[in-house]
Scaffold this motif. Structure first.
Motif, PDB file in Angstrom:
ATOM      1  N   GLY A 147       1.026  -1.187  -0.131  1.00  0.00           N
ATOM      2  CA  GLY A 147      -0.015  -0.023   0.016  1.00  0.00           C
ATOM      3  C   GLY A 147       0.753   1.172   0.063  1.00  0.00           C
ATOM      4  O   GLY A 147       2.251   1.163  -0.270  1.00  0.00           O
ATOM      5  N   ASP A 148       0.336   2.373   0.357  1.00  0.00           N
ATOM      6  CA  ASP A 148       1.001   3.655   0.356  1.00  0.00           C
ATOM      7  C   ASP A 148       1.800   3.745   1.739  1.00  0.00           C
ATOM      8  O   ASP A 148       1.128   4.172   2.932  1.00  0.00           O
ATOM      9  CB  ASP A 148      -0.012   4.928   0.106  1.00  0.00           C
ATOM     10  CG  ASP A 148       0.840   6.058   0.208  1.00  0.00           C
ATOM     11  OD1 ASP A 148       1.915   6.186   0.113  1.00  0.00           O
ATOM     12  OD2 ASP A 148       0.255   7.131  -0.197  1.00  0.00           O
ATOM     13  N   LEU A 149       2.885   3.300   1.764  1.00  0.00           N
ATOM     14  CA  LEU A 149       3.588   3.391   2.972  1.00  0.00           C
ATOM     15  C   LEU A 149       4.045   4.671   3.556  1.00  0.00           C
ATOM     16  O   LEU A 149       4.019   5.365   4.743  1.00  0.00           O
ATOM     17  CB  LEU A 149       5.087   2.710   2.858  1.00  0.00           C
ATOM     18  CG  LEU A 149       4.968   1.358   2.545  1.00  0.00           C
ATOM     19  CD1 LEU A 149       6.286   0.867   2.170  1.00  0.00           C
ATOM     20  CD2 LEU A 149       4.380   0.454   3.644  1.00  0.00           C
ATOM     21  N   PHE A 150       4.208   5.886   2.525  1.00  0.00           N
ATOM     22  CA  PHE A 150       4.829   7.180   3.028  1.00  0.00           C
ATOM     23  C   PHE A 150       3.724   8.038   3.005  1.00  0.00           C
ATOM     24  O   PHE A 150       4.139   9.416   3.392  1.00  0.00           O
ATOM     25  CB  PHE A 150       5.900   7.424   2.149  1.00  0.00           C
ATOM     26  CG  PHE A 150       6.902   6.252   2.086  1.00  0.00           C
ATOM     27  CD1 PHE A 150       7.754   5.932   3.240  1.00  0.00           C
ATOM     28  CD2 PHE A 150       7.165   5.496   0.859  1.00  0.00           C
ATOM     29  CE1 PHE A 150       8.662   4.882   3.173  1.00  0.00           C
ATOM     30  CE2 PHE A 150       8.205   4.563   0.684  1.00  0.00           C
ATOM     31  CZ  PHE A 150       8.827   4.145   1.885  1.00  0.00           C
ATOM     32  N   GLN A 151       2.588   7.952   2.248  1.00  0.00           N
ATOM     33  CA  GLN A 151       1.429   9.179   2.416  1.00  0.00           C
ATOM     34  C   GLN A 151       1.820  10.485   1.917  1.00  0.00           C
ATOM     35  O   GLN A 151       1.546  11.624   2.337  1.00  0.00           O
ATOM     36  CB  GLN A 151       0.982   9.287   3.980  1.00  0.00           C
ATOM     37  CG  GLN A 151       0.421   8.046   4.474  1.00  0.00           C
ATOM     38  CD  GLN A 151      -0.809   7.435   3.925  1.00  0.00           C
ATOM     39  OE1 GLN A 151      -1.526   8.103   3.373  1.00  0.00           O
ATOM     40  NE2 GLN A 151      -0.760   6.152   3.531  1.00  0.00           N
ATOM     41  N   GLY A 152       2.733  10.187   0.868  1.00  0.00           N
ATOM     42  CA  GLY A 152       3.348  11.508   0.294  1.00  0.00           C
ATOM     43  C   GLY A 152       4.320  12.181   0.929  1.00  0.00           C
ATOM     44  O   GLY A 152       4.864  13.526   0.347  1.00  0.00           O
TER      45      GLY A 152
END
Length: 374
Positions: free
Chosen positions: A280-285
């Motif tokens: 999934g999106d590990l770093f959230q931008g």
């Protein structure tokens, strides 16, 4: 019957053999035209193929530990591994089972050591994870009752099973043999998988708004171990080792937290957290967080930590060979972080390769942790 049980594998193999024999026996009777005969041939061929693939898949899963249960296989594990309450009595670690070390040759703990199955709950992250803890024979011997022992956290790949570290990769048996031969100090091993929020692969990242996996391994786990066991005090008493995803985690955590882990070993590791369907999106931008998870970027842009690293690869069979050489070169350029390597002529990304590397890796780890257990 569990997914990894010998009974399930035997049943799959027996089914494949019987279907193959049945196909050979019945084929002459079905070798005619007509819907019934054609349907019979299709059913026999399809059944034989399915049984054969099932047997091969189950055997591969037993060898490599991809999935631990039927629920894990079918993606039904939704537990995020986060709890609200601590274990009974307020302790972060609870022993739930104890057994002998395979092949130790001694029934008493002071002769052959012990493997304990434990539940760990992080005091700050509230992450809950099962683990296996290997305690060497010296831990139970009266003359060492006041001694503190070096310890190494051992991580699987993804998805992995902690039991594979005991049964397939044989970490406790190997550590015991090395200590008996005088090649390594008696060490405590804490064996678990980095997948603390199954089925998600968190890559040992503190995910914004999600599981704080790095903090669990950097703070909660060491605190829990020193609360319950006679683990050597920092600095220098704790190391971390892993294969594949666990190897990436081990290198990253050793780099980011040199005051906690004196050494980190990555067997068949990679050096940058992937982003895919499992993570999934590990770093959230968060670009800074993403860069921090890239180990070569970290070494190029952050102060070099005072720690020791070990990496492994193979000239043939491993996809990380060139990346490993580049990582070694990057570490050497820091002038402060120490790097060692195990490079095999050939070896794939599998248990057999790691079993060839583990004795040397544990011996290397032992030489970089404080002793003699005082």
């Amino acid at each position: 019957m569990g997914l990894t049980s010998d009974e399930v594998l035997a049943l799959a193999v027996l089914s494949a053999v019987l279907l193959f024999a049945g196909t050979v026996w019945l084929w002459p009777r079905l070798a005619r035209r007509g819907l019934r005969a054609v349907s019979g041939r299709v059913a026999l061929l399809l059944g034989t193929q399915v049984a054969l693939f099932a047997a091969v898949g189950l055997a591969a899963n037993q060898s490599f530990g991809f999935y631990a249960s039927w629920a894990d296989l079918f993606g039904q594990e939704k537990d995020q591994g986060v709890v609200v309450d601590h274990l009974p009595g307020g302790g972060p670690l609870k022993v739930v089972d104890s057994r002998r070390v395979p092949g130790a040759g001694g029934a008493l703990p002071q002769a052959g050591g012990r493997i304990q199955r434990v539940d760990i709950v992080g005091r700050t992250t509230h992450i809950a994870s099962p683990a296996y803890v290997y305690l060497p024979p010296e831990y139970f011997q009266p003359r060492y009752r006041t001694h503190r022992f070096p310890a190494a956290v051992v991580l699987t790949g993804y998805p992995g099973t902690a039991s594979a570290l005991v049964e397939k990769l044989r970490y406790p048996s190997t550590a015991l043999e090395l200590a008996r031969a005088g090649r390594a100090k008696p060490m405590i091993l804490v064996m678990l998988r980095p997948t603390v929020a199954p089925p998600r692969d968190t890559e040992c990242v503190d995910i914004p708004g999600g599981p704080q996996t790095e903090s669990f391994f950097a703070k909660d786990l060491p605190d829990a171990l020193r609360t319950h066991y006679r683990v050597a005090e920092k600095p220098g008493g704790l190391g971390i080792i892993g294969n594949s995803t666990g190897g990436y985690c081990a290198l990253k955590i050793a780099l980011h937290h040199p005051g906690v882990y004196a050494a980190g070993a990555g067997l068949s590791a990679y050096y940058k957290a992937p982003i895919d369907a499992t993570t999934g999106d590990l770093f959230q931008g968060d670009k800074a967080l993403r860069n921090r998870a890239d180990l070569r970027w970290y070494l190029a842009h952050e102060p070099a930590p005072d720690t020791s690293l070990l990496v492994s690869s193979s000239k043939q069979g491993e996809t990380n060979y060139k990346d490993t050489l580049r990582f070694i070169e990057r570490v050497e350029g820091t002038g402060r972080t120490r790097i060692s390597s195990i490079i095999l002529e050939s070896g794939g990304h599998n248990f057999n390769t790691w079993r060839r590397e583990i004795p040397a890796a544990l011996e290397w780890m032992s030489g970089r942790l404080t002793g003699p257990w005082k």
